[in-house]
Design a protein around this motif. Structure first.
Motif, short mmCIF file in Angstrom:
data_model
loop_
_atom_site.label_atom_id
_atom_site.label_comp_id
_atom_site.label_asym_id
_atom_site.label_seq_id
_atom_site.Cartn_x
_atom_site.Cartn_y
_atom_site.Cartn_z
N ALA A 3 0.83 -1.21 0.00
CA ALA A 3 0.00 0.00 0.00
C ALA A 3 0.87 1.26 0.00
CB ALA A 3 -0.93 -0.02 1.21
N ALA A 4 1.93 1.26 0.80
CA ALA A 4 2.81 2.42 0.86
C ALA A 4 3.53 2.65 -0.46
CB ALA A 4 3.82 2.26 1.99
N MET A 5 4.04 1.58 -1.07
CA MET A 5 4.76 1.73 -2.33
C MET A 5 3.83 2.06 -3.49
SD MET A 5 7.81 1.64 -1.45
CE MET A 5 8.49 1.78 -3.09
N ASP A 6 2.58 1.60 -3.43
CA ASP A 6 1.61 2.02 -4.44
C ASP A 6 1.36 3.52 -4.33
OD1 ASP A 6 1.39 -0.54 -5.38
OD2 ASP A 6 -0.45 -1.01 -4.29
N LEU A 7 1.25 4.02 -3.10
CA LEU A 7 1.09 5.46 -2.91
C LEU A 7 2.31 6.21 -3.42
CD1 LEU A 7 -0.31 7.96 -1.76
CD2 LEU A 7 0.68 7.40 0.48
N SER A 53 2.17 8.92 -6.37
CA SER A 53 2.62 10.28 -6.07
C SER A 53 3.73 10.71 -7.02
CB SER A 53 3.12 10.36 -4.62
OG SER A 53 2.08 10.05 -3.71
N ALA A 54 4.64 9.79 -7.33
CA ALA A 54 5.72 10.12 -8.26
C ALA A 54 5.18 10.42 -9.65
CB ALA A 54 6.73 8.97 -8.31
N ALA A 55 4.17 9.66 -10.07
CA ALA A 55 3.56 9.92 -11.37
C ALA A 55 2.90 11.30 -11.40
CB ALA A 55 2.54 8.82 -11.70
N VAL A 56 2.17 11.64 -10.34
CA VAL A 56 1.54 12.96 -10.26
C VAL A 56 2.61 14.04 -10.24
CG1 VAL A 56 0.12 14.48 -8.85
CG2 VAL A 56 -0.52 12.08 -9.13
N LEU A 57 3.69 13.80 -9.53
CA LEU A 57 4.79 14.77 -9.48
C LEU A 57 5.37 15.01 -10.86
CD1 LEU A 57 6.82 16.51 -7.89
CD2 LEU A 57 8.15 14.43 -7.46
N GLY A 63 3.30 13.32 4.04
CA GLY A 63 3.31 12.04 3.34
C GLY A 63 3.18 10.86 4.27
N GLY A 64 3.79 10.95 5.45
CA GLY A 64 3.65 9.86 6.41
C GLY A 64 2.23 9.69 6.88
N LEU A 65 1.53 10.79 7.08
CA LEU A 65 0.12 10.71 7.49
C LEU A 65 -0.73 10.12 6.39
CD1 LEU A 65 -1.83 11.40 9.79
CD2 LEU A 65 -2.21 13.62 8.69
N LEU A 66 -0.49 10.51 5.14
CA LEU A 66 -1.22 9.90 4.02
C LEU A 66 -0.96 8.39 3.96
CD1 LEU A 66 -0.75 12.45 1.09
CD2 LEU A 66 -2.91 11.74 2.12
N THR A 67 0.27 8.00 4.21
CA THR A 67 0.61 6.58 4.20
C THR A 67 -0.16 5.82 5.27
OG1 THR A 67 2.82 7.16 3.42
CG2 THR A 67 2.50 4.93 4.28
N LEU A 68 -0.26 6.40 6.46
CA LEU A 68 -1.04 5.76 7.53
C LEU A 68 -2.48 5.53 7.09
CD1 LEU A 68 -0.07 7.34 10.98
CD2 LEU A 68 0.30 5.00 10.19
#
Length: 680
Positions: free
Chosen positions: A95-99, A103-107, A218-223
């Protein structure tokens, strides 16, 4: 998907309000690019910031907080069993690596959009499929510094996207983390014009701010993403780990925010009397609220998660995310609002300036006399935080050992703290304030970084302390202890910590650095200067570690060979110093020789003084190393003798008696041989 939607909605709303307060989106009287560009630039730039936060925060959580293999009790069922058999990471890490990948694609897309909007904004051209538009855009991203930085951001984001989609292994995730962290560099470089006053401090402060905010948000989004695939007990553990990261991020964001705001505001009147200052006040208020959220999270939320489930967590996190969105939106508006203090280089502002200010962006400091070694300061927030966190973490480890009844030598603690204080002074005191203008001061700082500071830091044995103080994890994740043990055992570590390699790097770096274009890069570019500090600090640390370190390394030379190595490096340093002292040429003549100083020694005399520092003062720490090696050698021999004495006591001098018996038998054989020879 509710939480990301709330984040984006709050960010966009705060951005639009902030643009109205600062007037950044108002129609311009001259060369107005149109509403699409006026709003497109800050919106795309804000998407860059938010997506970069999602990327960095998720990878940091994957590397430090999440499991790399399915731990017992956290994943069950046929799907988890299949994942274990196939070597896949657990659901929380996926889940974290999918995020991170998303995120990298959006960036990447947001960076491309920002390039386009920014080019239209600064060039005054309209969007057009005409070849002339394309040629101008190509020139913008290849020849103009702002365009080059955005192009670099786009390329880094694209590479990170590929890595984030392709990599799922624990160790290789470090590669994704490095690439993700690099995406913050071009953004930090844009925050303050090169050559402007305080450029180095501003860049480092903004870099700290970006990385801290990224880990925090980003850590909060990951949670939030991970909460869907773990149970509540596991979520409580992960939230506690995130809370620790958020605490460090909060300190970095608040400290860097204060420094960055002061550099751009300049006075208290501008804080409330300008749109930029009012936005700073709003952002500060949002950060204070987030600090309160963090305190509540650590003291009340984490214990309740394991008891009450996800409902309390969801409501709390949604509210915190909304405030983070407000802070992000205001930050986006700040990036487009005119600052009370001009950020242009002095040479672009008109008027007469000194050669020193032309070269460095800062005015020439007053004459360096003895007392100014203690009164002149040029602070660098990044290194202030490195030293502060270094001392705090070390002391926390000592306290943890003491609470469980273990002792830690006071001398090691004193040595570590002293090393950090010396590092603080070297990177923030008079040495930092004058090293751009005086080669001798630069060389004194160099000797501190490569010889004295590493020596006292190594005696602090930080790795040994960490291995004793940091708890071992049993849930499949890797914390500080696990990563340290892995790093010490890697083939790369075995190479760079080998005494021969460490000695060559330690002594050879002097010659390679000062007699190649690297020295010019370090003098002229902020990134080069930071690289210089890090490189020489690490090179000196590895050499001292291979000679006298307590921390574990794969191999160390025997004591006699250590002394030979030390004297060889001393000879190399002495020859380097004599070369500088007796040379006719001037290193970096168009830098140190063009500062326009009217005080102090001439550039050539100052370079000769620097050579004397490299030869004389620089050898003192090496002599101290030799003394420490000699003392350790003596103690090692004493310990070995005691070990043999204890072994002899346990065996009743059996070894000595056997040796005496052997000698007696040999003597008897010799006597018989002599008697036969006489009779014959």
């Amino acid at each position: 998907m509710l939480a990301p939607a709330i984040l984006l909605a709050a960010t966009l709303a705060a951005l639009l309000v902030g643009l109205g307060i600062g007037g950044a989106a108002d129609e311009r009287t001259l060369a107005d690019p149109g509403a699409l560009v006026r709003f497109g630039v800050p919106i795309s730039r804000t998407l860059v910031n938010v997506s970069m936060a999602g990327l960095i925060g998720s990878v940091v959580m994957a590397v430090w907080a999440l499991a790399g293999a399915n731990p017992a009790g956290h994943a069950a069922g046929p799907r988890a069993a299949d994942a274990r058999r196939q070597g896949e990471p657990p659901a929380e890490t996926r889940a974290a690596m999918d995020l991170a990948a998303a995120s990298a694609a959006v960036l990447t897309v947001a960076s491309a959009a920002t390039i386009l909007f920014t080019y239209v904004d600064v060039s005054g051209q309209s969007f057009s499929p005409d070849p002339q538009f394309g040629a101008g855009l190509a020139m913008f991203v290849t020849e103009i510094e702002l365009g080059q930085l955005w192009m670099l951001e786009l390329l880094l984001a694209a590479v990170t996207t590929v890595l984030a989609f392709a990599i799922r292994g624990r160790r290789l995730t470090l590669l994704v983390l490095v690439a993700a962290l690099l995406t913050a560099l071009p953004l930090a470089q844009q925050g303050h014009a090169a050559g402007a006053s305080g450029h180095g401090l501003a860049v480092n402060s903004l870099l700290v701010h970006l990385l801290g905010a990224a880990v925090w948000l980003g850590g909060l989004l990951t949670l939030i993403f991970v909460a869907r695939v773990v149970d509540r007990q596991r979520l409580a553990v992960l939230t506690a780990r995130y809370s620790t990261l958020a605490l460090f991020a909060f300190v970095g964001v608040m400290a860097s925010g204060v420094v960055s705001a002061w550099l751009r505001i300049g006075s208290l009147d501008a804080l409330f009397g300008t749109g930029y200052g009012q936005l700073v006040v709003l952002k500060t208020a949002a950060l204070v609220v987030l600090g309160v959220f963090g305190a509540v999270q650590r003291t009340r939320l984490i214990p309740r998660i394991a008891r009450s489930g996800l409902r309390v967590f969801a409501w709390f996190v949604v509210a915190e995310l909304a405030v983070m969105g407000i802070a992000s939106g205001v930050a986006g508006a700040l990036g487009r609002t005119a600052t009370p203090v001009a950020l242009e280089p002095a040479r672009d502002q008109g008027g007469r300036i000194s050669p020193a200010e032309w070269l460095t962006g800062d005015p020439l400091p007053p004459e360096l006399v003895f007392e100014r070694y203690f009164t002149e300061w040029k602070f660098d927030l990044a290194w202030v935080l490195v030293c502060a966190f270094g001392i705090a973490l070390y002391v926390a480890g000592v306290i943890r050992l003491a609470r469980r009844g273990d002792r830690w030598p006071v001398g090691r603690t004193v040595s570590w703290v002293l090393g950090m204080l010396l590092l603080f002074y070297t990177t923030n005191g008079a040495l930092n304030a004058y090293e751009q203008y005086l080669f001798s001061v630069h060389m004194l700082g160099h000797m501190m970084l490569t010889m004295l500071i590493p020596l006292v830091l190594v005696l602090g044995a930080p790795v040994t302390l960490a291995l004793r103080a940091v708890e071992r994890r049993t849930d499949g994740s890797w914390g500080g202890r696990e990563w340290i043990l892995w790093a010490v055992g890697t083939p790369y570590s075995k190479i760079i910590t080998h005494p021969a390699v460490a000695a060559v790097v330690f002594s050879g770096s002097l010659w390679v650095f000062y007699f190649t274009p690297i020295a010019r890069w370090a003098a002229q570019e902020h990134l080069g200067h930071q690289w210089m500090i890090i490189h020489f600090l690490i090179a000196g640390y590895l050499f001292s570690l291979s000679m006298i370190g307590v921390d574990p390394v794969p191999y160390r030379f025997p004591y006699p060979l250590r002394l030979v190595t030390l004297f060889a490096t001393m000879a190399s340093h002495a020859f380097f110093g004599v070369t500088l002292m007796t040379g006719d040429g001037l290193l970096l003549a168009d830098w140190y020789g063009a500062m326009g100083r009217t005080w102090g020694a001439t550039p050539h005399e100052d370079q000769s003084t620097g050579g004397g520092i490299a030869w004389g003062i620089g050898e003192l720490p090496t002599l101290a190393l030799a003394l420490v090696v000699a003392v350790q050698w003596s103690r090692s021999d004493a310990k070995e003798q005691k070990r043999k004495d204890r072994a002899a006591d346990r065996s009743g001098e059996a070894e000595l008696e056997a040796y005496n018996a052997m000698l007696a038998a040999q003597a008897e054989r010799d006597e018989r041989a002599a008697a036969r020879s006489t009779r014959g």
